[in-house]
Every structure is written in structure tokens, then in C-alpha cells.
Write a protein that holds these residues in place. Structure first.
Motif, short mmCIF file in Angstrom:
data_model
loop_
_atom_site.label_atom_id
_atom_site.label_comp_id
_atom_site.label_asym_id
_atom_site.label_seq_id
_atom_site.Cartn_x
_atom_site.Cartn_y
_atom_site.Cartn_z
N GLY A 83 0.81 -1.21 0.00
CA GLY A 83 0.00 0.00 0.00
C GLY A 83 0.84 1.26 0.00
O GLY A 83 0.48 2.27 -0.61
N ALA A 84 1.98 1.22 0.69
CA ALA A 84 2.84 2.40 0.77
C ALA A 84 3.61 2.60 -0.53
O ALA A 84 3.75 1.69 -1.34
N GLU A 85 4.12 3.81 -0.72
CA GLU A 85 4.92 4.10 -1.90
C GLU A 85 5.88 5.24 -1.60
O GLU A 85 5.82 5.86 -0.53
N GLY A 86 6.74 5.53 -2.56
CA GLY A 86 7.66 6.65 -2.42
C GLY A 86 8.68 6.47 -1.31
O GLY A 86 9.07 5.35 -0.96
N GLU A 87 9.12 7.59 -0.74
CA GLU A 87 10.17 7.57 0.27
C GLU A 87 9.76 6.76 1.50
O GLU A 87 10.59 6.09 2.11
N LEU A 88 8.49 6.82 1.87
CA LEU A 88 8.02 6.08 3.05
C LEU A 88 8.29 4.59 2.89
O LEU A 88 8.79 3.93 3.81
N ALA A 89 7.99 4.06 1.71
CA ALA A 89 8.20 2.64 1.46
C ALA A 89 9.68 2.29 1.43
O ALA A 89 10.12 1.27 1.99
N LYS A 119 20.70 3.62 -15.06
CA LYS A 119 19.56 4.54 -15.06
C LYS A 119 18.42 4.12 -15.97
O LYS A 119 17.41 4.82 -16.06
N TYR A 120 18.56 2.98 -16.64
CA TYR A 120 17.44 2.47 -17.42
C TYR A 120 16.35 1.88 -16.52
O TYR A 120 15.27 1.57 -16.99
N CYS A 121 16.66 1.72 -15.24
CA CYS A 121 15.67 1.19 -14.30
C CYS A 121 15.80 1.90 -12.96
O CYS A 121 16.62 1.53 -12.12
N ILE A 122 15.00 2.95 -12.79
CA ILE A 122 14.96 3.70 -11.53
C ILE A 122 13.83 3.12 -10.68
O ILE A 122 12.68 3.06 -11.10
N VAL A 123 14.13 2.67 -9.48
CA VAL A 123 13.13 2.02 -8.64
C VAL A 123 12.52 2.95 -7.60
O VAL A 123 11.56 2.59 -6.92
N GLY A 124 13.08 4.15 -7.46
CA GLY A 124 12.52 5.08 -6.48
C GLY A 124 13.44 6.27 -6.29
O GLY A 124 14.46 6.41 -6.96
N GLU A 125 13.03 7.12 -5.36
CA GLU A 125 13.81 8.33 -5.06
C GLU A 125 13.84 8.52 -3.56
O GLU A 125 12.82 8.40 -2.88
N LEU A 126 15.01 8.79 -3.04
CA LEU A 126 15.18 8.98 -1.61
C LEU A 126 16.06 10.19 -1.37
O LEU A 126 17.18 10.25 -1.88
N GLY A 127 15.55 11.17 -0.63
CA GLY A 127 16.31 12.39 -0.39
C GLY A 127 16.63 13.13 -1.66
O GLY A 127 17.73 13.66 -1.82
N HIS A 128 15.67 13.14 -2.59
CA HIS A 128 15.81 13.80 -3.90
C HIS A 128 16.92 13.18 -4.75
O HIS A 128 17.45 13.82 -5.65
N ARG A 129 17.24 11.92 -4.46
CA ARG A 129 18.24 11.20 -5.25
C ARG A 129 17.63 9.93 -5.81
O ARG A 129 16.99 9.17 -5.09
N GLU A 130 17.81 9.71 -7.11
CA GLU A 130 17.26 8.53 -7.75
C GLU A 130 18.01 7.27 -7.33
O GLU A 130 19.25 7.28 -7.25
N ILE A 131 17.26 6.20 -7.06
CA ILE A 131 17.84 4.91 -6.70
C ILE A 131 17.65 3.97 -7.88
O ILE A 131 16.53 3.74 -8.33
N THR A 132 18.74 3.44 -8.40
CA THR A 132 18.65 2.51 -9.52
C THR A 132 18.52 1.07 -9.02
O THR A 132 18.90 0.75 -7.89
N MET A 133 18.00 0.23 -9.88
CA MET A 133 17.91 -1.20 -9.55
C MET A 133 19.31 -1.77 -9.31
O MET A 133 19.52 -2.59 -8.42
N LEU A 134 20.27 -1.33 -10.10
CA LEU A 134 21.65 -1.78 -9.97
C LEU A 134 22.19 -1.47 -8.58
O LEU A 134 22.78 -2.34 -7.92
N GLU A 135 21.98 -0.26 -8.13
CA GLU A 135 22.44 0.14 -6.80
C GLU A 135 21.74 -0.65 -5.71
O GLU A 135 22.37 -1.11 -4.75
#
Length: 305
Positions: A83-89, A119-135
Motif C-alpha cells: 500500500g505504501a509508496e515513495g520515500e516512506l516505502a 539509469k534504465y531502471c529507476i526504482v525510487g527516489e530517496l532524499g531527492h536522489r534517484e535509486i537505480t535497480m543496480l544500486e
């Protein structure tokens, strides 16, 4: 109520009128899993893919998917069903990974692209920074007790995203771990998509008894230990050289139509899909989706006579 490993293996390997583990209610299994789930949460992340593995998991009947997600597996993070999404999740996911470092299990669905720094797969954003699947795979993979690569895209040649023309450099879980020297064990549960039994059963075994016996390709022998062609109910037609000319011709072997059963190893022939309704070869052909090299090495899927 406890469930001995021997009884669990019998439950996984056996079928009742074509029904498998995810379709037959077993109170011992449910209770044992509920107890195990309290000790080891599961984090499920998704990369490049069609979400078909998650959809297949949703086809679990007994225990119901509600019981599996909330009570049995203790699924703390899943992008599709939570149910949650974004930074909270994301914050919750990272907190669980840190709290249960070395104890939680990481389920990875989809391939991991390396091109363009992932960067072909961004799974979310945390602290205004994109998180990649690779990372994410690299970070969580180092902390997990074990990792389950679910579906063809996460295994071997990275499935459809890793096929010829792979501009994103889609890579399997094992490939990423080897390149980054991550020693966490990887269990491959291939299929496009895998049967819900293969996923639920593998996760259940890991939670209750540890890593199951694996074959040379890192697959649980419990589900991938037998050849499709050798056990196919149409095998007799092959021996009699009675080959179907169309998919609708039931009285014949589909080898000449492109069936890859002779090189595929899984128990789909006895487990059946969609609540025991049918399986791949019954209505089409085996496309070898559980094997390394899929899909390129298995192409073309269908052959004309």
C-alpha cells in the motif's frame, strides 16, 4: 504443529489430481511458515520485467495470496502489492534490511540493467536522489542471508530484456553478484513466469530449512530436477513417431512444432497451471523458459511444417 522436512518435500513433489503446493491447503505448512516468518522477513524488489512473476504468485490458492503476503512469507516490501509508496516505502525497506542484516531474504524479479550507470531502471527516489535497480541489488544483496532470483529475467541470460539487441546491458542476479564480488548465495527460480509452487515452495524451504539442494544451474532440484520430454504425457506419440501438425491436434507429439521439452528441466508436466487447469504443452509447446540461454537459444519458439 510442526512439519518435518521429509513431509514438506513430499508435499512439494506430489500432486493431487494435478494440484500442487499452492493449490492444496496444508495446515502444518501454514503454521510452520507463520513461525518461520517471524524470524526472517522477505524483501521483494523488481527490475526490468513484465511483473509476470508477481502475477503468477497471485495465483496461489491455498494458502491464499493474502495469507502468504501477510502471515506466511512476512513480505516487508513489494512494489506491486504494498500500500505504501515513495520515500516512506523505501525508508521502511532499508530499515528492515538493516535491522535484519544477514537474516532477511531478498527476492529479485526482473533483470538488472548496467548501461548508463543503471539509469534504465529507476526504482525510487530517496532524499531527492534517484535509486537505480543496480544500486539496490548491490546494497541489499550484500546484507541478505540469501537471494532468490525469480523468473527468467533475473536468472542466467536475463530473459527477454537480455535477449539479442540488449542495449540496456540487462544482467542476471548472478552476473551482478559475480562482477561485484558479492558472496551471498543465489537460488535461481527460472520460468517465464515460474509456477507459483516453485516460488512459494522455494521461499518456504529457505525459511524453514535453509537453502534447498540445487542443480548445476543453481535451481532447486525439488522443482527442476526432471526433464519435461522424458515425463511428458505425449511422450508415447514421440516414440511412435506420431507428430501433431497443428496445436489443436491433441493425439500427437508437438516436437516438430518447436517444442523444447527435450532440453527443458522442470515439473510443469505434472504440476499444471491456473489452479490445475492445464500446462504449456497441452495447448502449445514448451519454449524452454527455465533453461540458461532463454530466449535466444530457444528461438524460434514455434516452427512451421
Amino acid at each position: 504443529m510442526s512439519l518435518e522436512r521429509r513431509d514438506f518435500l513430499k508435499l512439494c513433489a506430489g500432486t493431487v489430481a494435478g494440484l500442487g503446493l499452492s493449490q492444496v491447503f496444508h495446515p502444518g505448512l501454514v503454521m510452520a511458515l507463520e513461525q518461520a516468518a517471524k524470524k526472517a522477513p522477505v524483501i521483494w524488489i523488481q527490475g526490468q520485467g513484465c511483473t509476470g512473476c508477481s502475477v503468477s504468485l497471485l495465483n496461489s490458492v491455498h494458502p491464499s495470496i493474502k495469507e502468504i503476503l501477510l502471515n506466511i512469507i512476512s513480505l516487508e516490501y513489494h512494489p506491486t502489492v504494498m500500500g505504501a509508496e515513495g520515500e516512506l516505502a523505501l525508508e521502511h525497506m532499508y530499515a528492515v534490511a538493516e535491522q535484519y542484516k544477514g537474516k532477511f531474504f531478498l527476492a529479485i524479479e526482473g533483470s538488472i540493467p548496467k548501461a548508463a550507470q543503471g539509469k534504465y531502471c529507476i526504482v525510487g527516489e530517496l532524499g531527492h536522489r534517484e535509486i537505480t535497480m543496480l544500486e539496490l541489488v548491490q546494497e541489499l544483496g550484500k546484507k541478505a542471508a540469501a537471494t532468490l532470483a525469480l523468473g527468467a529475467c533475473a536468472c542466467f541470460s536475463a530473459g527477454i530484456p537480455g535477449a539479442e539487441g540488449n542495449l540496456t546491458e540487462a544482467t542476471s542476479v548472478t552476473g551482478i553478484f559475480k562482477e561485484n564480488k558479492i558472496s551471498t548465495p543465489v537460488i535461481n527460480v527460472p520460468g517465464c513466469p515460474p509456477h507459483p509452487d516453485w516460488m512459494v515452495g522455494t521461499i518456504a524451504h529457505v525459511l524453514m530449512y535453509g537453502i534447498p539442494e540445487l542443480d548445476d544451474n543453481g535451481r532447486p532440484k525439488l522443482f527442476y530436477g526432471r526433464n519435461v520430454h522424458e515425463n511428458c504425457p505425449y511422450r508415447g506419440y514421440y516414440e511412435d513417431e506420431n507428430f501433431s501438425k497443428t496445436f489443436t491436434q491433441k493425439q500427437g507429439c508437438r516436437y516438430n512444432l518447436g517444442c523444447k521439452g527435450p532440453v527443458a528441466n522442470c515439473d510443469a508436466w505434472k504440476r499444471h497451471w491456473n489452479n490445475g487447469v492445464n500446462w504449456c504443452v497441452e495447448n502449445a509447446v514448451c519454449i524452454g523458459c527455465v533453461e540458461p540461454g532463454f530466449p535466444d537459444d530457444m528461438s524460434p519458439f514455434y516452427e512451421s511444417l
